[in-house]
Enzyme design. Structure first.
Site, PDB file in Angstrom:
ATOM      1  CD  GLU A   2       0.219  52.408  54.273  1.00 36.42           C
ATOM      2  OE1 GLU A   2       0.988  53.140  55.303  1.00 36.42           O
ATOM      3  OE2 GLU A   2      -0.823  52.468  54.680  1.00 36.42           O
ATOM      4  CG  HIS A  56       5.455  63.033  56.880  1.00 31.76           C
ATOM      5  ND1 HIS A  56       4.117  63.029  57.656  1.00 31.76           N
ATOM      6  CD2 HIS A  56       5.973  64.219  57.275  1.00 31.76           C
ATOM      7  CE1 HIS A  56       4.215  64.249  58.186  1.00 31.76           C
ATOM      8  NE2 HIS A  56       5.122  64.996  58.076  1.00 31.76           N
TER       9      HIS A  56
END
Length: 674
Positions: free
Chosen positions: A465, A471
């Site tokens: 995660e 990202h």
């Protein structure tokens, strides 16, 4: 009084004022923001000046600023800390949002302006990013039915609205089943369990108001119970409840909901001229077509099934050796596999877990991000939406990059699983917006202030995660619609699965895997055994995953099944699913594909991305796991780029080529069969 969701947020880093927001604020804020968005869309469509990129596409990107702010808070909070009021609002908001979306894509004047820009695109002197946004905007309109007319357009709007209602219903039914079930235990029932499982069971019992310990359907509790409880009768009872989520009859049963969702998806695809929903959905993904997905899954299925069948024979022999007759059952696999792992790798979860403290694993994830990307994390003390949530400022070179929030513990108000979301996405249009990124997990919460201990799978989930979070945090684009994880679904798991690899780097565990009581580093011998066992039981893990991915593909690649449960059984029989291995997600609780369209016909994407992540980590290992030049190339071409280019172009820019399946099979310890 001023609604805190609509007023200016004079908070540190413009964080939502969680201490001022109440459930009663959401509905009026939503209605006001929705009205603002509708007015903005109308102004774009009715603009008298000829369409330009600025007065049409830029304006569209900025039309939902207030609505995005309200919903960014609401849906994050509702998913992680539900209340009856928030669940009611989810049921109210979802069809309204679907109707609003349909209004936009059905607005012929608005679409005409987009078409005019599309026709003139070669003469508009657009940047590469603007060209990409224009293409994606037009494509979204077309795939939403902008070219339909009359009854077909009206039917498309009705389908989208109904699907929104059903997705919310599926999610809430599943949460209700997970929240309501627990299995009370006596202290005697805890015999044979490691201390960390006993502690978690006692904490769960206290949360549920039980008069003693209890097992809940939280994965971080039920999986170790299935691994370590010598009580086969209790394992069977717990496993049956886990598998029955969403299929218990009554108001929370999801089987009819799933059937209707599949019918409506098929109708939606055929209205747009596609032969199936899978053909429609995969058109914009890296895979492009169902046949390529099926080919990948079946190439992996054969060696995985062979490995699992061989393992099943060993585990069944172990069970018979204990005097337990009959076939190995699903509630037996984890128990005997844990015993076998200890025998073959001298690896015991009870010995390992004290070295995997939650706080130290968070530090490890941060430290890797620092070494790779130069990020620094400073604790941020500010009101959050729940007492368990913590926050950090993410800084690089003295400049704020993002705000990161972590919500790690399971609770009855939180839906199951783990996920990453952005309460606010990065963008530059309309001002330099820094993202607020949230990681949500469901780790077992310890009792009495003891340190939270993770399994190795839990630690891997934390890194996974956080890879998604990177990202989002490192996104560096102008347009919010292509920010962060706004990429092809079978590309979005690349950064998250790639980041998992750094947990396996020996020097990371050597530094951060320290014992909760003694503070000592994990012994080198234990570390070596842990890393040597990374491919252990991969037959089981791969089979349970691929079975779910094939069921998902079969559901959507052809006519919608009248009875999804019959169709599920047919797929599993065709591929020969081993008796003792269930699907990872059976249909009634397959939230990935039924809570919304995100992973529908796309559950395969974890494996598609794994082909790339295995190859991408090889790029680091060719030099060094923390090679800054390779990390910079990864950031430039993938982590910061969002959806600014086609996914294949992004990966090729990083690696120079697209990979084959070989690295994946090697990473899972599987040998491909012919």
């Amino acid at each position: 009084m001023t609604n805190p969701l609509l007023s200016r947020w004079d908070t540190p880093y413009a964080l939502p004022p969680f201490d001022a927001i109440e459930d009663k604020d959401f509905e009026p804020a939503f209605e006001a923001a929705l009205a603002q968005s509708r007015a903005a869309i109308a102004a774009i469509a009715d603009e008298l000046e000829a369409p330009t990129f600025a007065n049409t596409i830029d304006a569209l990107e900025l039309a939902d600023v207030s609505l995005d702010r309200v919903l960014g808070v609401f849906y994050n909070v509702a998913g992680a800390d539900s209340t009856p009021a928030r669940e009611a609002l989810q049921r109210e908001f979802s069809p309204k949002l679907a109707a609003y979306s349909s209004e936009i894509t059905a607005n012929s004047a608005l679409f005409a302006r987009i078409e005019a820009l599309w026709d003139q695109r070669e003469t508009l002197d657009l940047s590469d990013e603007q060209q990409r946004v224009l293409m994606l905007t037009r494509r979204s309109f077309v795939r939403s039915g902008a070219l339909l007319s009359g009854a077909d357009k009206a039917r498309m709007a009705a389908i989208k609205e109904r699907l929104a209602v059903l997705g919310t219903q599926f999610t809430q039914n599943l949460l209700a089943d997970e929240r309501s079930w627990f299995m009370p235990l006596s202290e005697g029932d805890l015999e044979g369990l490691p201390d960390f499982v006993k502690d978690s069971a006692r904490a769960a019992g206290a949360e549920k108001g039980a008069n003693g310990p209890a097992i809940t359907l939280s994965r971080s509790l039920i999986v170790p119970f299935l691994q370590f409880s010598p009580r086969r009768d209790l394992r069977e009872k717990a496993f049956a409840a886990w598998g029955a989520r969403g299929a218990n009859g009554g108001e929370t049963d999801n089987r009819a909901v799933a059937a209707e969702i599949l019918r409506l998806r098929e109708e939606r695809a055929k209205l747009l001229g596609y032969p199936s929903f899978a053909a429609y959905k995969l058109e914009t993904e890296m895979a492009k077509e169902p046949a390529k997905v099926r080919d990948l899954l079946m190439r992996v299925w054969a060696p995985a099934k062979a490995a699992a069948q061989a393992d099943a024979q060993v585990l069944e022999a172990m069970m018979h050796g204990e005097g337990v007759n009959g076939p190995l059952e699903p509630w037996d696999w984890r128990y005997y596999s844990a015993i076998r792992r200890k025998e073959e790798h001298d690896l015991d979860e009870a010995e390992l877990k004290p070295y995997l403290q939650l706080d130290r694993m968070i530090e490890a994830a941060f430290a890797c991000a620092n070494r790779l990307f130069g990020l620094e994390f400073e604790v941020l003390l500010a009101p959050m939406y729940h007492a368990d949530v913590r926050a950090w400022k993410v800084i690089r070179g003295g400049e704020l990059v993002a705000i990161f929030m972590g919500d790690y513990f399971a609770r009855g108000s939180k839906r199951s699983g783990a996920w990453c979301s952005a309460m606010r996405s990065q963008k530059k249009l309309g001002g330099d917006v820094k993202p607020i990124v949230v990681n949500v997990c469901n780790f077992a919460k310890p009792s009495d202030g003891a340190p939270a201990l993770l399994s190795y799978d839990d630690a891997r989930t934390l890194f996974h995660e956080f890879g998604h979070a990177l990202h989002q945090m490192l996104s560096n684009v102008t347009y919010g619609s292509i920010s962060g994880t706004s990429v092809a679904r079978d590309f979005v798991e690349l950064p998250s699965q790639l980041y998992e690899h750094w947990l396996e780097v020996p020097e990371v565990l050597a530094e951060f895997a320290t014992h909760a009581k003694t503070g000592n580093a994990m012994p080198e011998a234990l570390l070596a055994r842990l890393l040597a066992a990374q491919t252990y039981d991969q037959g089981f893990a791969t089979v349970e995953y691929v079975a779910s991915a094939l069921v998902d593909l079969d559901f959507h690649d052809g006519d919608a099944p009248a009875d999804p449960m019959v169709a599920q059984a047919a797929t599993l029989e065709r591929i020969g699913l081993p008796h003792a291995i269930p699907m990872r997600h059976a249909t009634p609780h397959f939230a990935h594909i039924f809570s919304g369209d995100g992973y529908s016909s796309g559950y395969y994407s974890y494996m598609w991305s794994e082909v790339m992540d295995a190859d991408a980590f090889e790029a680091f290992m060719e030099t060094d796991a923390f090679d800054r030049a390779t990390a910079q190339k990864l950031e430039d071409n993938i982590l910061s780029a969002g959806g600014s280019r086609d996914a294949e172009a992004l990966y090729t820019a990083f690696r120079g080529r697209m990979p084959g399946v070989e690295a994946l099979l090697k990473g899972r310890g599987l040998v491909e069969t012919t």
